[in-house]
Write a protein that holds these residues in place. Structure first.
Motif, PDB file in Angstrom:
ATOM      1  N   GLY A  76       0.804  -1.213   0.000  1.00 34.35           N
ATOM      2  CA  GLY A  76       0.000   0.000   0.000  1.00 34.35           C
ATOM      3  C   GLY A  76       0.837   1.263   0.000  1.00 34.35           C
ATOM      4  N   LEU A  77       2.141   1.128  -0.256  1.00 34.59           N
ATOM      5  CA  LEU A  77       3.052   2.275  -0.283  1.00 34.59           C
ATOM      6  C   LEU A  77       3.518   2.539  -1.707  1.00 34.59           C
ATOM      7  N   ILE A  78       3.878   3.800  -1.974  1.00 36.01           N
ATOM      8  CA  ILE A  78       4.488   4.163  -3.248  1.00 36.01           C
ATOM      9  C   ILE A  78       5.970   4.393  -2.993  1.00 36.01           C
ATOM     10  N   ASN A  79       6.815   3.707  -3.753  1.00 34.20           N
ATOM     11  CA  ASN A  79       8.255   3.838  -3.579  1.00 34.20           C
ATOM     12  C   ASN A  79       8.766   5.063  -4.331  1.00 34.20           C
ATOM     13  N   PHE A  80       8.866   6.190  -3.643  1.00 41.82           N
ATOM     14  CA  PHE A  80       9.354   7.400  -4.274  1.00 41.82           C
ATOM     15  C   PHE A  80      10.881   7.396  -4.421  1.00 41.82           C
ATOM     16  N   GLY A  81      11.519   6.318  -3.979  1.00 42.50           N
ATOM     17  CA  GLY A  81      12.968   6.217  -4.136  1.00 42.50           C
ATOM     18  C   GLY A  81      13.382   5.254  -5.232  1.00 42.50           C
ATOM     19  N   HIS A  82      12.427   4.873  -6.104  1.00 42.00           N
ATOM     20  CA  HIS A  82      12.735   3.855  -7.111  1.00 42.00           C
ATOM     21  C   HIS A  82      13.816   4.292  -8.093  1.00 42.00           C
ATOM     22  N   ASP A  83      13.907   5.599  -8.415  1.00 42.39           N
ATOM     23  CA  ASP A  83      14.953   6.050  -9.335  1.00 42.39           C
ATOM     24  C   ASP A  83      16.332   5.848  -8.724  1.00 42.39           C
ATOM     25  N   SER A  84      16.439   5.968  -7.401  1.00 40.35           N
ATOM     26  CA  SER A  84      17.717   5.700  -6.733  1.00 40.35           C
ATOM     27  C   SER A  84      18.033   4.203  -6.739  1.00 40.35           C
ATOM     28  N   PHE A  85      17.012   3.359  -6.643  1.00 38.78           N
ATOM     29  CA  PHE A  85      17.221   1.919  -6.757  1.00 38.78           C
ATOM     30  C   PHE A  85      17.790   1.577  -8.137  1.00 38.78           C
ATOM     31  N   ILE A  86      17.220   2.191  -9.177  1.00 36.12           N
ATOM     32  CA  ILE A  86      17.687   1.941 -10.541  1.00 36.12           C
ATOM     33  C   ILE A  86      19.137   2.383 -10.697  1.00 36.12           C
ATOM     34  N   MET A  87      19.428   3.596 -10.234  1.00 33.26           N
ATOM     35  CA  MET A  87      20.792   4.116 -10.296  1.00 33.26           C
ATOM     36  C   MET A  87      21.749   3.221  -9.512  1.00 33.26           C
ATOM     37  N   PHE A  88      21.328   2.776  -8.326  1.00 35.67           N
ATOM     38  CA  PHE A  88      22.152   1.914  -7.488  1.00 35.67           C
ATOM     39  C   PHE A  88      22.456   0.602  -8.205  1.00 35.67           C
ATOM     40  N   GLY A  89      21.442   0.032  -8.860  1.00 35.79           N
ATOM     41  CA  GLY A  89      21.650  -1.200  -9.616  1.00 35.79           C
ATOM     42  C   GLY A  89      22.670  -1.033 -10.725  1.00 35.79           C
ATOM     43  N   ALA A  90      22.639   0.121 -11.400  1.00 36.74           N
ATOM     44  CA  ALA A  90      23.606   0.392 -12.471  1.00 36.74           C
ATOM     45  C   ALA A  90      25.018   0.490 -11.915  1.00 36.74           C
ATOM     46  N   TYR A  91      25.168   1.163 -10.772  1.00 35.11           N
ATOM     47  CA  TYR A  91      26.492   1.299 -10.163  1.00 35.11           C
ATOM     48  C   TYR A  91      27.019  -0.043  -9.657  1.00 35.11           C
ATOM     49  N   ILE A  92      26.140  -0.862  -9.068  1.00 34.39           N
ATOM     50  CA  ILE A  92      26.575  -2.179  -8.597  1.00 34.39           C
ATOM     51  C   ILE A  92      27.081  -3.010  -9.765  1.00 34.39           C
ATOM     52  N   PHE A  93      26.326  -3.014 -10.875  1.00 38.94           N
ATOM     53  CA  PHE A  93      26.709  -3.802 -12.044  1.00 38.94           C
ATOM     54  C   PHE A  93      27.996  -3.269 -12.676  1.00 38.94           C
ATOM     55  N   ALA A  94      27.982  -1.976 -13.035  1.00 35.77           N
ATOM     56  CA  ALA A  94      29.111  -1.412 -13.778  1.00 35.77           C
ATOM     57  C   ALA A  94      30.318  -1.137 -12.889  1.00 35.77           C
ATOM     58  N   GLY A  95      30.071  -0.496 -11.726  1.00 37.84           N
ATOM     59  CA  GLY A  95      31.177  -0.088 -10.885  1.00 37.84           C
ATOM     60  C   GLY A  95      31.799  -1.218 -10.090  1.00 37.84           C
ATOM     61  N   SER A  96      30.957  -2.089  -9.516  1.00 35.06           N
ATOM     62  CA  SER A  96      31.477  -3.138  -8.632  1.00 35.06           C
ATOM     63  C   SER A  96      31.757  -4.444  -9.369  1.00 35.06           C
ATOM     64  N   MET A  97      30.782  -4.920 -10.145  1.00 34.83           N
ATOM     65  CA  MET A  97      30.911  -6.250 -10.753  1.00 34.83           C
ATOM     66  C   MET A  97      31.805  -6.259 -11.995  1.00 34.83           C
ATOM     67  N   ILE A  98      31.713  -5.220 -12.824  1.00 38.35           N
ATOM     68  CA  ILE A  98      32.494  -5.192 -14.069  1.00 38.35           C
ATOM     69  C   ILE A  98      33.864  -4.556 -13.858  1.00 38.35           C
ATOM     70  N   LEU A  99      33.890  -3.294 -13.432  1.00 34.54           N
ATOM     71  CA  LEU A  99      35.152  -2.562 -13.372  1.00 34.54           C
ATOM     72  C   LEU A  99      36.025  -2.992 -12.192  1.00 34.54           C
ATOM     73  N   ARG A 100      35.425  -3.255 -11.031  1.00 28.16           N
ATOM     74  CA  ARG A 100      36.221  -3.649  -9.863  1.00 28.16           C
ATOM     75  C   ARG A 100      36.329  -5.166  -9.708  1.00 28.16           C
ATOM     76  N   GLY A 101      35.252  -5.858 -10.007  1.00 24.74           N
ATOM     77  CA  GLY A 101      35.258  -7.311  -9.854  1.00 24.74           C
ATOM     78  C   GLY A 101      35.775  -8.064 -11.055  1.00 24.74           C
ATOM     79  N   ASN A 102      35.857  -7.397 -12.223  1.00 30.22           N
ATOM     80  CA  ASN A 102      36.329  -8.017 -13.468  1.00 30.22           C
ATOM     81  C   ASN A 102      35.550  -9.286 -13.821  1.00 30.22           C
ATOM     82  N   LEU A 103      34.263  -9.276 -13.539  1.00 31.03           N
ATOM     83  CA  LEU A 103      33.426 -10.419 -13.891  1.00 31.03           C
ATOM     84  C   LEU A 103      32.999 -10.331 -15.346  1.00 31.03           C
ATOM     85  N   SER A 104      32.632 -11.466 -15.929  1.00 30.35           N
ATOM     86  CA  SER A 104      32.036 -11.453 -17.255  1.00 30.35           C
ATOM     87  C   SER A 104      30.656 -10.817 -17.169  1.00 30.35           C
TER      88      SER A 104
END
Length: 289
Positions: free
Chosen positions: A33-61
């Motif tokens: 019954g709540l509206i997530n007004f922070g969803h754009d930050s979730f999206i941005m966070f997901g991009a940083y986790i993927f690109a910044g942590s997993m690809i550039l720092r983690g060197n994962l495929s």
């Protein structure tokens, strides 16, 4: 004709992004019954986790990085549900929910800025290239977005229709009290729903990297247009989210073929205002998930 087809395909691809955002809205709204007004930050966070942590720092495929990012985002969603959404859903006041999710967005944004830095970056070659159909040349990313969105929607449909936890989510969305009386753990289902919603934000974050690079404000406009898509389609309705997202994506992209592109972002919000005046319940009023 070629330019028209390009506008249609790119419009559908952006509509798919808006559709996923609207579905993320709908999932949390139906569950808590709540509206997530922070969803754009979730999206941005997901991009940083993927690109910044997993690809550039983690060197994962790329496949390993995507899977790891989605698992991380789902776990993050569970943490947010336990500490934010479930407590807020008990308070019975919308103002607390609004302030809570807005502050959560600020915390995520500031945390990302401190950890990764404020400078934007990109992943050269990620989902890049072009596809040619006769005289029509399209960015490959548009087809990736459409394909992955279709796969995601199919998986969500199968989850809700074929699994026990998915059916429990639908029951909680329709009537929390009745679901609780039937022995369904409502809090656990809210946790699962927020985890799914957070994972979808991770998917969106990955898909928009080739379009906007990785930046603290990369999802701000997408988040607003996703909200508009939910309003137009019918807030809380999953089919409505799909219809609203594709409609906005097509109309705003086709507009760029006849009007100044600088006003492109106005189209979605103008369309939302029109629907609020003439059909406030949206194209497909909520019936079920």
């Amino acid at each position: 004709m070629e330019s028209f087809l390009q506008l249609v395909v790119s419009g559908i691809s952006m509509g798919c992004i808006y559709c996923l955002v609207a579905i993320e809205f709908s999932l949390i709204w139906n569950a808590s019954g709540l509206i997530n007004f922070g969803h754009d930050s979730f999206i941005m966070f997901g991009a940083y986790i993927f690109a910044g942590s997993m690809i550039l720092r983690g060197n994962l495929s790329v496949p390993a990085a995507i899977i790891s990012s989605l698992i991380f985002m789902a776990a993050f969603g569970v943490l947010v549900a336990v500490t934010i959404f479930i407590p807020l859903s008990r308070l019975g006041s919308d103002i607390f929910a609004v302030m809570g999710t807005i502050m959560l967005a600020k915390i995520i944004s500031e945390g990302v800025r401190l950890f990764y830095g404020a400078s934007p970056f990109s992943l050269p070659g990620f989902l890049g290239g072009t596809v040619k159909f006769g005289n029509v040349v399209m960015g490959r990313v548009s087809f990736y977005i459409i394909f992955i969105t279709i796969v995601t929607l199919i998986c969500i449909h199968l989850l809700f229709s074929k699994t026990k936890i998915g059916r429990a989510m639908r029951c909680v969305a329709q009537d929390k009290d009745a679901a609780s009386l039937m022995g369904i753990n409502v809090q656990r289902n809210i946790m699962a729903t927020v985890a799914l919603s957070s994972a979808i934000c991770g998917i969106i974050g990955v898909l928009i990297i080739p379009l906007f690079s990785v930046d603290l404000n990369m999802a701000s406009m997408i988040g607003l247009k996703g909200f508009a898509s939910g309003i137009i389609g019918g807030f809380g309705s999953m089919p409505g989210a799909m219809v609203g997202g594709i409609l906005i994506g097509l109309i705003e992209n086709l507009y760029t073929g006849i009007g100044p592109a600088i006003y492109k972002d106005v189209v979605a919000f103008l369309l939302m205002i029109i629907f609020l005046m003439i059909k406030p319940k949206g194209i497909m009023a909520k019936k079920n998930l």
